[in-house]
Scaffold this active site. Sequence first.
Site, mmCIF file in Angstrom:
data_model
loop_
_atom_site.group_PDB
_atom_site.id
_atom_site.type_symbol
_atom_site.label_atom_id
_atom_site.label_comp_id
_atom_site.label_asym_id
_atom_site.label_seq_id
_atom_site.Cartn_x
_atom_site.Cartn_y
_atom_site.Cartn_z
ATOM 1 N N ASP A 343 0.862 -1.170 0.000
ATOM 2 C CA ASP A 343 0.000 0.000 0.000
ATOM 3 C C ASP A 343 0.906 1.229 0.000
ATOM 4 O O ASP A 343 1.908 1.264 0.712
ATOM 5 C CB ASP A 343 -0.881 -0.022 1.247
ATOM 6 C CG ASP A 343 -1.766 1.197 1.353
ATOM 7 O OD1 ASP A 343 -2.528 1.452 0.414
ATOM 8 O OD2 ASP A 343 -1.679 1.896 2.378
ATOM 9 N N ASP A 633 -1.986 -0.209 6.409
ATOM 10 C CA ASP A 633 -2.078 0.465 7.706
ATOM 11 C C ASP A 633 -3.481 0.946 8.034
ATOM 12 O O ASP A 633 -3.746 1.354 9.155
ATOM 13 C CB ASP A 633 -1.112 1.659 7.763
ATOM 14 C CG ASP A 633 -1.459 2.725 6.734
ATOM 15 O OD1 ASP A 633 -2.264 2.435 5.816
ATOM 16 O OD2 ASP A 633 -0.932 3.843 6.835
ATOM 17 N N ASP A 637 -7.395 -1.821 4.434
ATOM 18 C CA ASP A 637 -6.394 -2.848 4.120
ATOM 19 C C ASP A 637 -6.633 -4.149 4.876
ATOM 20 O O ASP A 637 -6.015 -5.164 4.563
ATOM 21 C CB ASP A 637 -4.987 -2.342 4.474
ATOM 22 C CG ASP A 637 -4.598 -1.107 3.676
ATOM 23 O OD1 ASP A 637 -4.904 -1.074 2.479
ATOM 24 O OD2 ASP A 637 -3.998 -0.187 4.266
#
Length: 909
Positions: A343, A633, A637
Amino acid sequence: MGYNQIPDKSDSEDKPAQLVIYGKDEHFKEATKSCNSLESLTLDEVTDIREEYGWNEFVSKQPHVALKLIEAFKDPLIMMLLASAVISVATQQYDDAISITVAVIIVTLVGFIQEYRSEKSLEALNNLVPPIAHCVRNGMKQDLLARELVPGDIVEIGLGDRVPADVRLLQCTGLELDESSFTGETTPCRKQSDPVVANKGELAELTNIAFMGTLVCNGHGRGVVIGTGYNTQFGEIFTLMESEETPKTPLQKNMDKLGKHLSLMSFAIIGMILLVGFLQGQPFQQMLNIGVSLAVAAIPEGLPIVVTVTLALGVIRMSKKKAIVRKLPSVETLGCVNVLCVDKTGTLTKNEMTVTEVTTSSDNTYKLSGTGYFESGQLFLNEKVLTRCPEDLAVIAKIGYLCNNSQITDREMFGNPTDGALLALSQKLNIAIEDTARLEELPFTHERKWMGVKCVSKSTSDSGIYYVKGATENVLKVCSHILIDGALQLLNAESKDAIINVVQEKEDRGMRTLSLCYGGTMNSLVYVGNVGIVDPLRNEVPDTIHELHANSINIKMITGDSKNIAISIGQKLDIYRGSDTALSGDMIDGMSTEQLSDAIKSVSIVYRSNPRHKMKVIKALQSNGLIVAMTGDGVNDAVALKCADIGIAMGKGTDVCKEAAEMVLGNDDMSAIVEAVREGKNIFLNIKNFVRFQLSTSVSALMMIAITTFWNIPSPLNPMQILWINIIMDGPPAQSLGVEPIDSGVVNSPPRLPKKQVVDLYMLARVCVSAAVIISGTLWVYKNEMVDGQVTARDTTMTFTCFIFFDMFNALSCRSLTKSILQINLFGNTTFLFAISASILSLFGLIYVPFLQTIFQTEALAFDDIIMLVCLSSSVLIVDEVFKLLLRVFGGDKKLTANTSEDTKHLIP
């Protein structure tokens, strides 16, 4: 259990008291009553309450160490040895009885210490990721360990947080909690702060209480802690959990299976030894002692324990590098990872958003210097420094300030990083904002991609104004007008295209963009401009990406940002290369599973993605036979982290994200992933090394006794000596092989195939070669010493010492699968050196200390004897060195490290 009321610190009697409830039976009914005080506790009050109600934690109730030690003596084989000692006493063979008893105590203590060490290592893992709570104390907002909370504390919870205690909610904005762990209901529960009337035991009806352990799916809230530790709803569940045993890891199960197979073979051979011995007329007591001792020594009952200790110690070593593995089985998978999905925000970048450029609806583009949330900076327009904030810029800063749930205090930002950037913008511009009250909040969702609030000035009596920020395309959908030079104009298609072009140009330069608007109603808002936000790359990321590529790990960036931003970042980091392609979330939605599995092979960037897209990408990669790690985070996710083979959460990420992950990067340093992957590879090799050592020792001892029995020769080892060999096999020398430092040969080796077994044909061949050398050398010494056909203490001492020396040199050769002892750092594993030294010193104690000579039936050897035995036993190391040399000459060592499947090579750079 009732409730207590702590008086409010205000002298005013008409303010409501702060309701604090400590029980877990009837207390929910009381807690649902009206309660609206937000006065925080002082440190003195916290201390007093904690003294009475303890810490907000759960302590597993373990049996006393003495009881565990007693349990260790209940092993069937140990019981048989003790029975043999009793028989020896009955037949007046007191020396044998004492020797067996002492040996049993030593063996049992060694096994108990191993298991105790394993449990303590696993307990240490549970404390590596302590939960955090957002608390208000002494009127100041601060982050504390959740265990420090006490009833009466004021806590705040937001999107992605795990509720740290039972909390009576006092303020809520769009708050939804996942209470499936309590109610079984998968739909998030909507919470509110008004008093409710609930039936006893109906948790779903307690809509103004947030239960410990539940997850915030949406919105945010504030409340007072009413229950901690065992006095919570979760406390009752924890009590039930304590009665359940922790399941074994896959590797432990494999070791159990291997141990059972070895045990069956060992029992068969031991049975044949006993049968032949009885047929030869050997004394029953002697054969029984030897048989039981062989069973204890040859059966690798400690194999799963040693595996667990090795895994746990590896995890603790990773934690020192801030790579915290939450689930022990994940260590096995780390060395197999060949694709890393990352990410962007918070992983590749610092997640310290900074507004560096603002374009107003009046077509003025302002630039700001200074980065982070606390830096002061200058304001520029057309490269000229401005000393005051223009009106069109002030409107944007005001919207960013009001439409915000973050807070900056004492140089620390609490809340969403993007909100923090807008808050820092208003502080840098030093604009004056009138005192307002928030009437309503429309939380951000991934569907509408904007957030809105309705505020009213406390100095006026109007009905309030909506302030909105979000993705430009979505914000323009709710705007009907545009503010140009202080005048309202209709927002037409031409103006929208111009705005989109400005935003596109910012995103081409790698900026994240937000558009802002305001108005009296949500269906007719006024567009006022957009901001360009920069999130600087982490310093360690470029080198980490390079090292991951060197480890044959492919990297795919998955982000919610636009294509231009994603490709710009990807090119800077060498993630996006010339032949690579990029997929959008919409493109993924239009593909079948088979199409995506085929297309994903050349994709390095997925943009405009949501949680569903991330999950599809991971499953497509897994369908190609790849082992996928995923970093993240945020709440969005969590699903992908759960779906991946290894989920990696950032240390500053949300609680729900950490809960879904197998590993947490404590300092958000991505370079720790490289270290964790290398550690995972090395742990597997170390496990192979000590399994090889254990097998060669076990096979050697078993076959040596079998051969002498079949040849009708007295046993070369007595029961006590056999038991001591068991200590060497399962004890410090074996365990020290499990902490061998990372081999430079595995640093850049390809990922390990997940189906690769610990024991393969190559290992079995090496075990047989080593065992053959050990058996041949030891039996030669035994036969050479026994010249008169009678077994003396010197004969067995020479044989026993020879076997132990062989074992020490064998352990030295097991430090590496392919490298010569001259190629590795001989002093790199200090634990191994201490273990070998301790084993040799203990051996000298057995043959030179009179008391131990009596127990183990040994006698002192001359210096020449020791030198001869050392030279002879070193042959097992020499043979292994020749084997490794031939392996390197003919390229066999490369084949051993080439673990990448032919089916997946084309997917790895």
